[in-house]
Design a protein around this motif. Structure first.
Motif, short mmCIF file in Angstrom:
data_model
loop_
_atom_site.label_atom_id
_atom_site.label_comp_id
_atom_site.label_asym_id
_atom_site.label_seq_id
_atom_site.Cartn_x
_atom_site.Cartn_y
_atom_site.Cartn_z
N LEU A 6 0.85 -1.18 0.00
CA LEU A 6 0.00 0.00 0.00
C LEU A 6 0.88 1.24 0.00
O LEU A 6 2.00 1.22 0.49
N THR A 7 0.36 2.32 -0.54
CA THR A 7 1.05 3.61 -0.46
C THR A 7 0.14 4.60 0.23
O THR A 7 -0.96 4.89 -0.25
N ALA A 8 0.59 5.09 1.37
CA ALA A 8 -0.19 6.06 2.14
C ALA A 8 -0.10 7.43 1.49
O ALA A 8 0.72 7.68 0.61
N ALA A 9 -0.93 8.35 1.96
CA ALA A 9 -1.02 9.67 1.35
C ALA A 9 0.28 10.45 1.44
O ALA A 9 0.52 11.35 0.63
N ASP A 10 1.12 10.14 2.43
CA ASP A 10 2.41 10.84 2.55
C ASP A 10 3.53 10.15 1.79
O ASP A 10 4.69 10.53 1.92
N GLY A 11 3.18 9.11 1.02
CA GLY A 11 4.18 8.41 0.21
C GLY A 11 4.79 7.18 0.86
O GLY A 11 5.53 6.43 0.21
N HIS A 12 4.49 6.96 2.12
CA HIS A 12 5.02 5.78 2.82
C HIS A 12 4.45 4.50 2.20
O HIS A 12 3.25 4.40 1.96
N VAL A 13 5.33 3.54 1.96
CA VAL A 13 4.92 2.25 1.40
C VAL A 13 4.95 1.21 2.53
O VAL A 13 5.95 1.09 3.25
N LEU A 14 3.86 0.48 2.67
CA LEU A 14 3.76 -0.54 3.71
C LEU A 14 3.11 -1.78 3.14
O LEU A 14 2.42 -1.73 2.12
N SER A 15 3.35 -2.90 3.82
CA SER A 15 2.74 -4.15 3.37
C SER A 15 1.41 -4.35 4.08
O SER A 15 1.10 -3.71 5.08
N ALA A 16 0.61 -5.27 3.54
CA ALA A 16 -0.68 -5.58 4.15
C ALA A 16 -1.05 -7.02 3.80
O ALA A 16 -0.74 -7.51 2.71
N TYR A 17 -1.68 -7.68 4.74
CA TYR A 17 -2.21 -9.02 4.53
C TYR A 17 -3.63 -8.89 4.00
O TYR A 17 -4.41 -8.06 4.48
N THR A 18 -3.97 -9.69 3.01
CA THR A 18 -5.31 -9.63 2.42
C THR A 18 -5.94 -11.00 2.42
O THR A 18 -5.26 -12.03 2.37
N ALA A 19 -7.25 -11.01 2.48
CA ALA A 19 -8.01 -12.25 2.42
C ALA A 19 -9.44 -11.90 2.01
O ALA A 19 -9.84 -10.74 2.06
N GLY A 20 -10.19 -12.91 1.61
CA GLY A 20 -11.59 -12.69 1.30
C GLY A 20 -12.00 -13.23 -0.05
O GLY A 20 -11.17 -13.33 -0.96
N PRO A 21 -13.27 -13.57 -0.20
CA PRO A 21 -13.78 -14.13 -1.45
C PRO A 21 -13.98 -13.07 -2.52
O PRO A 21 -14.21 -11.90 -2.21
N PRO A 22 -13.93 -13.46 -3.79
CA PRO A 22 -14.16 -12.50 -4.87
C PRO A 22 -15.52 -11.83 -4.79
O PRO A 22 -15.68 -10.68 -5.19
N GLU A 23 -16.50 -12.56 -4.27
CA GLU A 23 -17.86 -12.03 -4.19
C GLU A 23 -18.15 -11.41 -2.82
O GLU A 23 -19.28 -11.43 -2.33
N ALA A 24 -17.13 -10.85 -2.18
CA ALA A 24 -17.28 -10.31 -0.83
C ALA A 24 -18.47 -9.35 -0.73
O ALA A 24 -18.73 -8.55 -1.62
N LYS A 25 -19.17 -9.44 0.41
CA LYS A 25 -20.36 -8.61 0.62
C LYS A 25 -20.03 -7.24 1.18
O LYS A 25 -20.84 -6.31 1.11
N ALA A 26 -18.86 -7.09 1.78
CA ALA A 26 -18.40 -5.82 2.35
C ALA A 26 -16.91 -5.94 2.61
O ALA A 26 -16.33 -7.03 2.49
N GLY A 27 -16.28 -4.81 2.97
CA GLY A 27 -14.85 -4.82 3.21
C GLY A 27 -14.51 -4.42 4.63
O GLY A 27 -15.22 -3.62 5.25
N LEU A 28 -13.43 -4.98 5.14
CA LEU A 28 -12.97 -4.67 6.50
C LEU A 28 -11.48 -4.35 6.51
O LEU A 28 -10.68 -5.06 5.90
N VAL A 29 -11.13 -3.30 7.22
CA VAL A 29 -9.74 -3.07 7.61
C VAL A 29 -9.58 -3.67 9.00
O VAL A 29 -10.31 -3.33 9.93
N VAL A 30 -8.65 -4.61 9.14
CA VAL A 30 -8.39 -5.29 10.41
C VAL A 30 -7.07 -4.76 10.96
O VAL A 30 -6.04 -4.86 10.31
N VAL A 31 -7.12 -4.19 12.17
CA VAL A 31 -5.96 -3.47 12.69
C VAL A 31 -5.29 -4.26 13.81
O VAL A 31 -5.93 -4.71 14.77
N GLN A 32 -4.01 -4.40 13.68
CA GLN A 32 -3.16 -5.23 14.52
C GLN A 32 -3.08 -4.80 15.97
O GLN A 32 -3.36 -3.65 16.33
N GLU A 33 -2.64 -5.73 16.81
CA GLU A 33 -2.22 -5.44 18.19
C GLU A 33 -0.81 -4.83 18.14
O GLU A 33 -0.32 -4.50 17.06
N ILE A 34 -0.17 -4.73 19.28
CA ILE A 34 1.22 -4.23 19.31
C ILE A 34 2.22 -5.33 18.99
O ILE A 34 3.41 -5.20 19.29
N PHE A 35 1.75 -6.39 18.34
CA PHE A 35 2.63 -7.52 18.00
C PHE A 35 2.76 -7.71 16.50
O PHE A 35 3.33 -8.69 16.04
#
Length: 221
Positions: A6-35
């Protein structure tokens, strides 16, 4: 591993884990613990994907140290706290917005977070208009931001015996936000929803997840 960049608005590039079916009914951002986006967080993502959601979980630690995944033993907590302390909360918001933008277009978007991520999920609801629903599990920083106004429905989960979130904080949140659903799990401590922690309470984790899924079903369709 299904990861993207991903590229954030300030230009920072970060990785992200993705999952979900092609026919997904909605989207979720899942936010990590401090681990980090570790094995537990990937399992959480996979569980939401199995429930029909497209999921993106951004690696927030990438702002301090790329590719960091911690466990729950020894110095992991202190290391996680140290990394979190290096990251500007405003930058973290940019990262979750980049994750939201990576979800399939046209879907309603929710955000759910745990521990540090629980606080960030609250910020996502109060400091942006990107989400249609927000759920926070044991977010220790929510009380300090309890007077901020959510732009979407919010549901919160806390353990009664959480050593880092006293019940006085939970009551303060309830008083400040009467429109927010707040659930307290008797006898449960911090991290009761994480199967890799000693504080794990399977019955409470299952009940909180049931409530989370029902909340998202109601508000994300």
């Amino acid at each position: 591993m299904p990861t993207i960049e991903l590229t954030a608005a300030d230009g920072h590039v970060l990785s992200a884990y993705t999952a979900g079916p092609p026919e997904a009914k909605a989207g979720l951002v899942v936010v990590q613990e401090i681990f980090g986006v570790n094995r537990h967080m990937r399992r959480v993502c996979d569980d939401f994907a199995a429930a029909g959601y497209a999921v993106v979980s951004p690696a927030l630690f990438d702002r301090a140290e790329r590719g960091t995944e911690l466990g729950y033993e020894g110095g992991d907590i202190q290391r996680g706290l140290g990394l979190r302390g290096q990251i500007d909360p405003g930058k973290t918001l940019l990262d979750i917005l980049a994750a939201a933008a990576a979800l399939p277009r046209g879907l309603k978007r929710g955000i759910v977070g745990y521990c540090w991520g629980g606080t960030i999920a609250w910020h996502g609801a109060t400091r942006s208009s990107a989400f249609s629903a927000s759920v926070g599990w044991y977010g220790g920083g929510i009380a300090a931001a309890r007077d901020e106004k959510p732009t979407c429905p919010v549901q919160l989960h806390f353990g009664e015996t959480d050593g880092s979130i006293p019940m006085t904080d939970v009551e303060a949140i309830r008083q400040a936000q009467p429109g927010v659903e707040v659930f307290v799990y008797p006898g449960a401590g911090h991290g009761f929803g994480c199967e890799e922690r000693g504080s794990y309470v399977p019955a409470d984790a299952a009940r909180a997840q049931e409530r989370t899924l029902a909340f998202f079903a109601a508000h994300l369709g």
